[in-house]
Every structure is written in C-alpha cells, then in structure tokens.
Design an enzyme around this catalytic site. Sequence first.
Site, PDB file in Angstrom:
ATOM      1  N   ASN A  14       0.878  -1.181   0.000  1.00 32.98           N
ATOM      2  CA  ASN A  14       0.000   0.000   0.000  1.00 32.98           C
ATOM      3  C   ASN A  14       0.911   1.225   0.000  1.00 32.98           C
ATOM      4  O   ASN A  14       1.475   1.570   1.035  1.00 32.98           O
ATOM      5  CB  ASN A  14      -0.898  -0.044   1.252  1.00 32.98           C
ATOM      6  CG  ASN A  14      -1.700   1.227   1.422  1.00 32.98           C
ATOM      7  OD1 ASN A  14      -1.790   2.062   0.520  1.00 32.98           O
ATOM      8  ND2 ASN A  14      -2.305   1.376   2.604  1.00 32.98           N
ATOM      9  N   HIS A 100      -9.743   1.174   4.482  1.00 37.37           N
ATOM     10  CA  HIS A 100      -8.495   1.338   5.227  1.00 37.37           C
ATOM     11  C   HIS A 100      -8.765   2.259   6.418  1.00 37.37           C
ATOM     12  O   HIS A 100      -9.547   3.206   6.312  1.00 37.37           O
ATOM     13  CB  HIS A 100      -7.411   1.926   4.318  1.00 37.37           C
ATOM     14  CG  HIS A 100      -6.063   1.917   4.978  1.00 37.37           C
ATOM     15  ND1 HIS A 100      -5.702   2.866   5.906  1.00 37.37           N
ATOM     16  CD2 HIS A 100      -5.014   1.063   4.873  1.00 37.37           C
ATOM     17  CE1 HIS A 100      -4.478   2.589   6.337  1.00 37.37           C
ATOM     18  NE2 HIS A 100      -4.043   1.495   5.740  1.00 37.37           N
ATOM     19  N   GLU A 102      -7.223   4.640   7.651  1.00 32.51           N
ATOM     20  CA  GLU A 102      -6.997   6.076   7.419  1.00 32.51           C
ATOM     21  C   GLU A 102      -8.214   6.699   6.738  1.00 32.51           C
ATOM     22  O   GLU A 102      -8.541   7.859   6.963  1.00 32.51           O
ATOM     23  CB  GLU A 102      -5.702   6.260   6.602  1.00 32.51           C
ATOM     24  CG  GLU A 102      -4.483   6.001   7.487  1.00 32.51           C
ATOM     25  CD  GLU A 102      -3.237   5.513   6.770  1.00 32.51           C
ATOM     26  OE1 GLU A 102      -3.153   5.641   5.536  1.00 32.51           O
ATOM     27  OE2 GLU A 102      -2.342   5.000   7.465  1.00 32.51           O
ATOM     28  N   GLU A 171      -5.841  -4.969  10.309  1.00 38.62           N
ATOM     29  CA  GLU A 171      -4.817  -3.954  10.563  1.00 38.62           C
ATOM     30  C   GLU A 171      -5.152  -3.212  11.850  1.00 38.62           C
ATOM     31  O   GLU A 171      -5.950  -2.266  11.837  1.00 38.62           O
ATOM     32  CB  GLU A 171      -4.758  -2.953   9.407  1.00 38.62           C
ATOM     33  CG  GLU A 171      -4.387  -3.556   8.082  1.00 38.62           C
ATOM     34  CD  GLU A 171      -3.775  -2.505   7.152  1.00 38.62           C
ATOM     35  OE1 GLU A 171      -2.649  -2.738   6.700  1.00 38.62           O
ATOM     36  OE2 GLU A 171      -4.401  -1.467   6.919  1.00 38.62           O
ATOM     37  N   GLY A 177       2.091   2.124  10.828  1.00 38.33           N
ATOM     38  CA  GLY A 177       3.066   3.207  10.711  1.00 38.33           C
ATOM     39  C   GLY A 177       3.762   3.562  12.017  1.00 38.33           C
ATOM     40  O   GLY A 177       4.448   4.570  12.117  1.00 38.33           O
ATOM     41  N   SER A 213       2.963  -2.290  10.419  1.00 37.30           N
ATOM     42  CA  SER A 213       4.405  -2.379  10.687  1.00 37.30           C
ATOM     43  C   SER A 213       4.997  -3.747  10.345  1.00 37.30           C
ATOM     44  O   SER A 213       5.839  -4.263  11.079  1.00 37.30           O
ATOM     45  CB  SER A 213       4.714  -1.993  12.145  1.00 37.30           C
ATOM     46  OG  SER A 213       4.315  -0.655  12.392  1.00 37.30           O
TER      47      SER A 213
HETATM   48  P1  PGA Z   1       2.546   0.174   7.705  1.00 39.05           P
HETATM   49  O1  PGA Z   1       1.097   0.438   7.046  1.00 39.05           O
HETATM   50  O2  PGA Z   1       3.083  -1.094   7.135  1.00 39.05           O
HETATM   51  O3  PGA Z   1       3.360   1.386   7.320  1.00 39.05           O
HETATM   52  O4  PGA Z   1       2.331   0.078   9.185  1.00 39.05           O
HETATM   53  C1  PGA Z   1       0.221  -0.624   6.789  1.00 39.05           C
HETATM   54  C2  PGA Z   1      -1.053  -0.092   6.177  1.00 39.05           C
HETATM   55  O5  PGA Z   1      -1.535   0.980   6.591  1.00 39.05           O
HETATM   56  O6  PGA Z   1      -1.629  -0.711   5.261  1.00 39.05           O
END
Ligand code: PGA
Length: 249
Positions: A14, A100, A102, A171, A177, A213
């Site tokens: 992603n 997602h 976000e 997730e 992140g 992560s």
């Molecule tokens: P990350 O993000 O691997 O940077 O933690 C994963 C994601 O949001 O799909």
Amino acid sequence: MDTLQRRKRLVIGNWKMHGNQASNATLLEELRAGAASVGACDIAICAPFPYIGQASASLQGSGITWGAQDVSPHAQGAYTGEVSASMLADFACTWSLVGHSERRAMHGETDKLVADKAVAALSAGLTPVVCVGETQSEQESGHTSDVIARQLAPLIALGAQQVNRMVFAYEPVWAIGTGLSATPEQAQEVHAFVRKRLESIGASQVRILYGGSVKPDNAANLFAMPDIDGALVGGASLKAQDFLRIAAA
Ligand code: PGA
C-alpha cells in the site's frame, strides 16, 4: 488437505500518498526484476490513482498485479473526485483496498459504506481488500472482537458467494506506521476470530492478511501463524528490497 497449503500467500504493498513518476519508475523496475525470485506468493501493489496507469504499463507480464487504495461505491455519475471500479478495471486493476483505517478515520467511512465499496469493486470484477481493525483505546478497553464483529457485519450480510470473492486485512490501527507490530500470537487470535465469522456463513477460502508495521524481520513469524495468509504492507513497500524480502518470507 492442510488449509495452509490451500490458501496461496498474498503480499500487497500500500503505497499510500507517496511517490512520483520518477521514483515509481525505479521502484516498479526493481520489483519487476526481483519478482521472479520470490517464489510461490502472489505479489501486488496499490498505487495512488494517477499512477495506476504507470504501474499497469510497467508491471504487465511481471507476475505482479496492481490496484487502487480506494474505490467509489457508485457506478458512474456526478460524483466529483471519485473513481469508479469500472475505471480501475479499465486499467486492469486486480484489487482495490476498501475501508483502510486512514479512510475510516479521516474521511468518515462507515461500515456500511465500506461494504458498498466492496460490492462496487466485485461488480466490476475487482477483488476488494477489506480492511478491519481496532484503535489503541478499543484494544486497551478489551473491545477488539466487538469492533471487528461490527465492522464485519455488513459484509457478512452479503452472503458467502460475495464474501468468498473478497480478501480481508486485519490492521490494528495502533500498529500502522508506528513500528509497533502486533505479535504473531495477538494477530493470530484476531485472524482466527475473523476466520470463524467468515466460516459461519460458509466462506471458507478467504485470504486474511495482516497489516501494521510488517517488516522483513517480523514477516516470517507472522506468516507462520495458521490463519495469517499474507500481509498488507505500508512503509516497507516503498523499498523494493524490503518488500521483496517480506514476500520471500
Ligand atoms: P505500515 O502500514 O506497514 O506502514 O504500518 C500498513 C497499512 O496501513 O496498510
């Protein structure tokens, strides 16, 4: 037969809102060059909308598939700024992420809207990658399974035929992140919960990815868990070598 053998591993990058034509060209070229060495794992990337054409041109014939990070629930019409599933299919996308965290957090996406987006993706022949996960406070207050069950409910209501054509990604928001991945055991517990829900309607072949992560050094331990079928990778998908090492794990 062991279910582990039946579900082929899948690792999706992603890219989020990163990259430009020049940096993408390098990354795509490196992925293309390294893909063959990875072995029996499906590999895909989800690029920002303007770069999907670039990904498609560059990854054609590489064995790596591509997709988008979001999709409109509408088929077409006066929806300024939105991108339909058929437009993504027009660029030979295989995947679209939906829901997602976000987007849920910053764009107010509801569980129902996420399910509508998944249906829109399916109707254009795309595979929706439906993201679910709890926040840190929900986890700390012991509400993880309630939250996941609530997020899954409108999807489960669609029935096995539709759900069998989806991919799910667990997730945990607190792991995205942050460098703070769930432990393999923590992730497995939630994956088993998701699996049970899906199996309760007869959707038994669904791949469930872990995201949050994922790095080259924790991927193998996560993938060793019986219900973790691969990963949705953010930060580490921007470096070809890291991403390929995760896929090789
Ligand atoms: P990350 O993000 O691997 O940077 O933690 C994963 C994601 O949001 O799909």
